[in-house]
Each structure stands twice: as structure tokens, then as C-alpha cells.
Design an enzyme around this catalytic site. Structure first.
Site, short mmCIF file in Angstrom:
data_model
loop_
_atom_site.label_atom_id
_atom_site.label_comp_id
_atom_site.label_asym_id
_atom_site.label_seq_id
_atom_site.Cartn_x
_atom_site.Cartn_y
_atom_site.Cartn_z
N SER A 108 -35.59 -21.70 17.49
CA SER A 108 -36.35 -20.79 18.35
C SER A 108 -37.85 -20.82 18.04
CB SER A 108 -35.82 -19.36 18.20
OG SER A 108 -36.23 -18.81 16.97
N LYS A 141 -39.69 -14.88 13.11
CA LYS A 141 -40.17 -14.73 14.50
C LYS A 141 -41.65 -14.40 14.49
CE LYS A 141 -36.06 -14.84 16.49
NZ LYS A 141 -35.63 -15.99 17.22
#
Lengths: 137, 418
Positions: A49, A86
Site C-alpha cells: 500500500s 501509513k
């Protein structure tokens, strides 16, 4: 992170190398990249991701707990019992992936969430290292 | 002003640092060979799990309540301890690391700089939590004993939330009144019982005794404790670091040992550890206790111990190994499943004040031992060893619930999901 060079010298004695006393010199990646060793740890990235942020599956991450996380920093958090890497969106309390394929994650009060640290750098190993292959499973 | 900073159930808390999946779960840590419970985190404490209970006795209860069980991961605890101590050390220029998870700080001439000790304590707590993810308690007091008492209050008494300060008579009374005697530093259970007989039940009552009367009834050590509880500093780093009067090395085996040579190797190896510790504090061994036993839970419990007296007190590993060899045949018995063994130096002499013996030339060889210690310190313990201690594999520790070496082995570094 700690590496103590100890030269084991065989019993052949002669004059000591004139360079011996300078062996402390040289370049140390630790010194360059780790500003607060007590608050820093290594982790291994798993997943895709964050590829658009330059973090690939199997990359080595350096995480500093003493750094203040600014909006948009790449961070590591404990999100529901799992270390997660993230972008942090402090304004809307969200975790954002770099890849458009992954939806933003809204942090709700029911979630277990702790900011663990800021990813200050990541390493891509263009040749596989034996030591790290063992932990890729 | 002194401070004592220490971690809340350190081993259990250390297990949570790199394993976020157990942060909110009850965690216990087992001693060597997974024998007993040695650390209970605050969540597990609420389930009423006591410390030092044998693991097998409480195994089912732990499983029923989904308690996370871990073996002692000394590599991890040592690394995290160093980090924690470094962070704490930033808050004071005079730090003394007392144990793996306890550190004293001595603030000299800080009074004009620090207006609010309470707030300062919370700064320390926050920094340690943020940078190492370890929870600590902080106690301030005018003496080491009062700092220790405040630390107890910070962690155990309601309403303190991790920081307690004893800086006037009111706060001193408030905390000492709530402390039982054995919670006072230096008051063990035996001494506590004797004081109880005199009607002294709390730390506050002890503080109000006449130091002189206490000295005549007990000892100068208890007198000092009374003075310390009243804010008169009697102890300093060097005194709390007092030389040990006995040094033991003992451990139970991973698997039962029945073999003559294996048991001898294990005992000799303990002898080498004791010898190294004795040299470190510059003592000499006069009497050595050597013992081995089967498990008390086995049928036909077997236990045997011998005391070997050295003609001339020694710190020489070779002499100690020879002494063990001398008594070993008396201890070993064929057919016994040995579970535990060890060696203890039970009478020590000071290296500097050794009584010389006219008929015995000194058998110690300090140069050899210094060289031996240097090599092992530089290249790792056990690089050179007496051959009698050589066989290692059979009696290594059992650690069935060991967590990864998150900070010491590359293949164990934590995984981070992207």
C-alpha cells in the site's frame, strides 16, 4: 544497530599497522541516520500500500519514536494490535495509503490506536540479504 | 532531592513493546526453565495471579483466561533496559543504575531550576513511555529510602498515577501511614515480624521511633532506616552497592540430568560463574556449598549438599573446580533424575585483608585469573573455560514461550504492515 568491531589477531606479531589507531574513523550509517538510538528501531515492511511512497514489500524501515509526527508524515502506528505503516492525516484522524488502490482508514474511538513513531528512512535491498530472507515469511 | 524511577512489572511490560497484539492482554513471564511466574502485568494482576507460583500449578487457569505466557527473554530485557536508563539519565546529571529496571537520580542544586517536582516526574514518565513504550513509576524524596517509599506510593497506592513526591511533613505522613513495614526499603519479613511485636505496624510508626532505642534493640542498619524515613540522609550509592556476603549460582535443568559427567559439568560451570562474581567484588571464597537435587515433585526426592572448605581462601577458578571435583562423588547418585544443582560461596573474605597461612603458600594466581576474565569479557563468556565445565548442551535453559529477539537479531525484527 550496535556493531563492535573486534579484530582477532593471530599470533603473528610484528609492528602494528600505522593505521590501527585511526580505525575509529570511517563512515557509519548509524551515525548518519539515527539521531536518537534509544528511541529507534528497525522493522520490516510487508505489503504494497505504500509503494507510491517508495516503500516496497521487504524493505527495511527505520522508526524513530522521539520524532514529532507532522501531518502527512510516513508513520508507524499500533492499529488494532498490528504495526501499520501509513501516511498520517491528523486533521481528519485518518491513515492514508500511498497507493490509490487502498481506501483511507478512519480512526474511530473504538479502534485501538497508538502512534508508534515516524519512519525516518527506508532501505531497499537490491541484493537479498541472507539475514533478512529468514524473516520475510 | 533523590528520585527512584523504575518500570511497572518490567519483564511483562518489555514483552509488550514490540508486540502490539498483546498490549491490552494479561501477560505473565516465567523464570528460568519456565519454572515459576516472575512478572505479572497490571491486567493479569487483576485476575489475582500471584507471583512466584510454579507455572504448572496455574497453567489451566492461565489458559482459561487467555493470559499470554512468555519465557524470560533476557536479550530483549537487557536492550530495552539500556534504552530506558539512557532516557532517564537525560533528566539528571547524577544517575545510578541500581538494577535492570531501577534507577536512582540525585538532584543537587536543582531546587532553583525545578519548581514542581510532580510535573518533572510526569515529564520523565512521558519521555520514557514515548521513546521506549515502557511504563515507569517515579518517586521523589529527600533520602534514598524516602524516594523508594514515594516510588511505592506512585505505583501501588490509589490516586498517585505514577508519580509521588515526599517533600514536606504532610506528604511524608500521608504516604508512610499507608505503607506496611515490609514495604520499607531494607525491612525484610523477619525484621518486620520482630517490629510488629513491639506494636510497630506502619512505616509512619517506624519513622516515629527513637533512632537510638532502635539501634540498641536491632542494629545500626535499622537506625539508619529510621533516620532516612525522617529525611536525614544516611545512605549513598556506595553503601547500597554493598558487597554481597554470599554469592550463589544455581538453576534447574531444561531436561533431567542422569549422567555423571553432565551433572559434573553443570556444577563446575556454576562454580566458574561464582568465581567470576567473587573476583568482580574482590572477595575470596573460604567455604563453598555444592548441591544437587531431583525435583521435590518427583517420587523419592533426593537432595544432597556438601560444604568444601578451602585451606586458603581463593578466587581461582581452577582451585574452585578442583574443590567441586573433590566433593562431587559424594553428591552424585546413580539413577537419580537430577533437576537442579548449584554452587554457593557462603563464606567470603576480603581480598585486601587476607589472613596468610604459614604452611600454605598462596595458591591463587591473580595474573592468570585476570587474563582469563579479560579474554572472556572481550570475546564472550565461555570462550575459555575449565574443561570440566565443557559439556553444555544437555542442561541449557528451557524457554518454550520465548518471544523473538526484536532488537538483537535481524531475522526477528518486527513486521510492519503496509
Amino acid at each position: 544497530m550496535k556493531f563492535v568491531p573486534i579484530l582477532i589477531e593471530a599470533g603473528i606479531s610484528g609492528f602494528e599497522s600505522p593505521a590501527a589507531e585511526y580505525k575509529e574513523l570511517g563512515l557509519s550509517l548509524d551515525q548518519l541516520l539515527i539521531s536518537n538510538p534509544d528511541a529507534t528501531f528497525f522493522g520490516l515492511a510487508q505489503g504494497e500500500s505504500m509503494i507510491e511512497a517508495g516503500i516496497f514489500d521487504g524493505d527495511l524501515l527505520l522508526v524513530d519514536r522521539s520524532e514529532d509526527a507532522k501531518d502527512g508524515d510516513v508513520i508507524v502506528a499500533n492499529y488494532n494490535g498490528c504495526f501499520t505503516c501509513k501516511y498520517i492525516d491528523k486533521k481528519y484522524a485518518r491513515l492514508l495509503s500511498a497507493s490509490p488502490k487502498y481506501q483511507p482508514v478512519k480512526i474511530s474511538p473504538e479502534d485501538e490506536f497508538q502512534l508508534e513513531g515516524v519512519v525516518t528512512c527506508s532501505f531497499r535491498l537490491h541484493r537479498k540479504l541472507k539475514e533478512l530472507l529468514a524473516c520475510m515469511h | 532531592m533523590y528520585a527512584l524511577v523504575d518500570a511497572v512489572s518490567y519483564y511483562a511490560s518489555a514483552e509488550k513493546v514490540f508486540d502490539p497484539s498483546i498490549r491490552n492482554k494479561p501477560v505473565v513471564v516465567l523464570t528460568n526453565n519456565d519454572g515459576c511466574i516472575c512478572a505479572v502485568d497490571p491486567i493479569a494482576r487483576k485476575l489475582g495471579i500471584p507471583k512466584f507460583i510454579p507455572y504448572f500449578q496455574i497453567k489451566d487457569f492461565l489458559a482459561k483466561h487467555n493470559v499470554v505466557v512468555r519465557s524470560s527473554n533476557y536479550e530483549l530485557y537487557a536492550d530495552l533496559s539500556e534504552r530506558m536508563m539512557n532516557v532517564i539519565g537525560r533528566f539528571c546529571d547524577n544517575q545510578y543504575v541500581y538494577s535492570i529496571d531501577e534507577s536512582f537520580l540525585h538532584f543537587k542544586n536543582f531546587n532553583s531550576l525545578i519548581k514542581d517536582w510532580h510535573q518533572y516526574g510526569h515529564l520523565i514518565r512521558k519521555a520514557v513511555w514515548r521513546e521506549t513504550r515502557l511504563p515507569v513509576g517515579v518517586g521523589f524524596g529527600a533520602t534514598l529510602t524516602l524516594a523508594k517509599a514515594a516510588n511505592h506510593a506512585a505505583k501501588k497506592l490509589a490516586g498517585y498515577n505514577g508519580v509521588a513526591v515526599i517533600n514536606d511533613d504532610r506528604s511524608r505522613k500521608e504516604i508512610l501511614e499507608k505503607m506496611s513495614l515490609t514495604d520499607v526499603w531494607g525491612i525484610g519479613s523477619k525484621l518486620g515480624k520482630r517490629l510488629n511485636i513491639l506494636g510497630i505496624k506502619t512505616a509512619w510508626e517506624l519513622a516515629n521511633q527513637s533512632p537510638k532505642a532502635i539501634r540498641s534493640q536491632f542494629s545500626v542498619v535499622v537506625e539508619r532506616t529510621v533516620n532516612e524515613l525522617n529525611g536525614i540522609a544516611c545512605l549513598n550509592w556506595d553503601e547500597v552497592r554493598q558487597d554481597k556476603k554470599e554469592i550463589f549460582s544455581t538453576r534447574s535443568f531444561g531436561q533431567r540430568v542422569v549422567d555423571y559427567n553432565a551433572l559434573k559439568a553443570a556444577i563446575t560451570s556454576h562454580g566458574c560463574i561464582v568465581a567470576r562474581k567473587v573476583r568482580k567484588q574482590r572477595s575470596l571464597i573460604k567455604r563453598l556449598l555444592v548441591f544437587a537435587s531431583s525435583s521435590p515433585h518427583d517420587d523419592n526426592y533426593y537432595k544432597k549438599s556438601f560444604i568444601y572448605e578451602f585451606p586458603v581462601a581463593t578466587d581461582n577458578t581452577l582451585k574452585i573446580a578442583a574443590g567441586i571435583s573433590f566433593v562431587f562423588d559424594e553428591i552424585f547418585l546413580n539413577g537419580v533424575n537430577f533437576y537442579r544443582c548449584g554452587v554457593g560461596a557462603i563464606e567470603l573474605e576480603n581480598c585486601q585483608f587476607q589472613q596468610q597461612d604459614m604452611f600454605n603458600n598462596s595458591v591463587n594466581n591473580p595474573e592468570l585469573m585476570q587474563c582469563y576474565d579479560h579474554i572472556n569479557k572481550r570475546y564472550g563468556n565461555g570462550v575459555i573455560e575449565v574443561t570440566a565445565a565443557g559439556q553444555r548442551e544437555k542442561w541449557e535453559m528451557r524457554r518454550n514461550f520465548l518471544s523473538p529477539g526484536y532488537t538483537s537479531r535481524w531475522r526477528d525484527i518486527p513486521k510492519i504492515t503496509c
